[in-house]
Design a protein around this motif. Structure first.
Motif, PDB file in Angstrom:
ATOM      1  N   GLU A 113      43.388  82.245  57.898  1.00 34.01           N
ATOM      2  CA  GLU A 113      43.289  80.848  57.398  1.00 34.01           C
ATOM      3  C   GLU A 113      42.427  80.366  56.044  1.00 34.01           C
ATOM      4  N   ILE A 114      42.246  80.889  55.695  1.00 30.54           N
ATOM      5  CA  ILE A 114      41.623  79.880  54.028  1.00 30.54           C
ATOM      6  C   ILE A 114      42.592  79.501  53.316  1.00 30.54           C
ATOM      7  N   ARG A 115      41.732  78.209  52.745  1.00 28.69           N
ATOM      8  CA  ARG A 115      42.578  77.620  51.547  1.00 28.69           C
ATOM      9  C   ARG A 115      41.837  77.837  50.468  1.00 28.69           C
ATOM     10  N   ILE A 116      42.392  77.197  49.546  1.00 26.80           N
ATOM     11  CA  ILE A 116      41.747  77.028  48.072  1.00 26.80           C
ATOM     12  C   ILE A 116      41.185  76.068  48.587  1.00 26.80           C
ATOM     13  N   VAL A 117      40.861  74.355  48.867  1.00 27.50           N
ATOM     14  CA  VAL A 117      39.950  73.500  49.408  1.00 27.50           C
ATOM     15  C   VAL A 117      38.592  74.085  50.140  1.00 27.50           C
ATOM     16  N   ASP A 118      38.567  75.436  51.220  1.00 25.07           N
ATOM     17  CA  ASP A 118      37.785  75.555  51.560  1.00 25.07           C
ATOM     18  C   ASP A 118      36.974  76.816  50.364  1.00 25.07           C
ATOM     19  N   ILE A 119      37.297  77.458  48.959  1.00 20.92           N
ATOM     20  CA  ILE A 119      36.427  77.223  48.719  1.00 20.92           C
ATOM     21  C   ILE A 119      35.267  76.057  47.462  1.00 20.92           C
ATOM     22  N   PHE A 120      35.808  75.133  47.426  1.00 20.88           N
ATOM     23  CA  PHE A 120      35.403  74.368  46.584  1.00 20.88           C
ATOM     24  C   PHE A 120      34.612  73.110  47.696  1.00 20.88           C
ATOM     25  N   ASP A 121      35.109  73.350  49.366  1.00 23.19           N
ATOM     26  CA  ASP A 121      33.487  72.581  50.317  1.00 23.19           C
ATOM     27  C   ASP A 121      32.669  73.415  49.965  1.00 23.19           C
ATOM     28  N   ASN A 122      33.136  74.576  49.886  1.00 22.31           N
ATOM     29  CA  ASN A 122      31.916  75.921  50.159  1.00 22.31           C
ATOM     30  C   ASN A 122      31.499  76.735  48.760  1.00 22.31           C
ATOM     31  N   PRO A 123      30.744  76.276  48.557  1.00 26.38           N
ATOM     32  CA  PRO A 123      30.644  77.030  46.751  1.00 26.38           C
ATOM     33  C   PRO A 123      29.951  77.987  46.416  1.00 26.38           C
ATOM     34  N   THR A 124      29.443  78.376  47.315  1.00 23.46           N
ATOM     35  CA  THR A 124      28.896  79.768  47.330  1.00 23.46           C
ATOM     36  C   THR A 124      29.061  81.025  48.180  1.00 23.46           C
ATOM     37  N   ALA A 125      28.916  81.994  48.153  1.00 25.61           N
ATOM     38  CA  ALA A 125      29.366  83.720  49.176  1.00 25.61           C
ATOM     39  C   ALA A 125      28.648  82.528  50.307  1.00 25.61           C
ATOM     40  N   GLU A 126      27.366  82.613  50.311  1.00 26.58           N
ATOM     41  CA  GLU A 126      26.762  82.417  51.044  1.00 26.58           C
ATOM     42  C   GLU A 126      26.928  80.942  52.768  1.00 26.58           C
ATOM     43  N   GLN A 127      27.500  80.010  51.668  1.00 28.09           N
ATOM     44  CA  GLN A 127      28.367  78.529  52.112  1.00 28.09           C
ATOM     45  C   GLN A 127      29.534  79.072  52.368  1.00 28.09           C
ATOM     46  N   LEU A 128      30.078  79.813  52.141  1.00 26.67           N
ATOM     47  CA  LEU A 128      31.717  79.461  52.479  1.00 26.67           C
ATOM     48  C   LEU A 128      31.827  81.087  53.441  1.00 26.67           C
TER      49      LEU A 128
END
Length: 86
Positions: free
Chosen positions: A64-79
């Motif tokens: 279910e991951i989307r590229i926008v999820d990386i922008f919204d969660n920009p560290t390995a820990e947050q993602l």
């Protein structure tokens, strides 16, 4: 047909704690010795091409991951926290 990017040499295992998986993927994609799970992806040198490759690999475990999820969660820990809740 399996995604060959997941079977390629050098692609880390998708098994294990999410933070470690994401950091291992970034370490390989960016050709770094290690990745601090609290470092910002873009501070590490992630580009748009790297984002696309990262999402393709992560979809092997988190479809279910989307590229926008990386922008919204920009560290390995947050993602990792985000993906584990999804």
């Amino acid at each position: 047909m399996a995604d060959s990017s997941l079977d390629a040499p050098g692609v880390p295992s998708l098994d294990g704690p999410a933070t470690e998986v994401i950091a291992a993927i970034l370490t390989e994609l960016l050709r770094l010795d290690s990745v601090d799970p609290y470092a910002g992806f873009f501070d590490l040198g992630v580009t748009s091409a790297t984002l696309v490759r990262m999402v393709r690999i992560l979809r092997g475990r988190w479809p279910e991951i989307r590229i926008v999820d990386i922008f919204d969660n920009p560290t390995a820990e947050q993602l990792a926290v985000f993906l584990e809740k999804a």
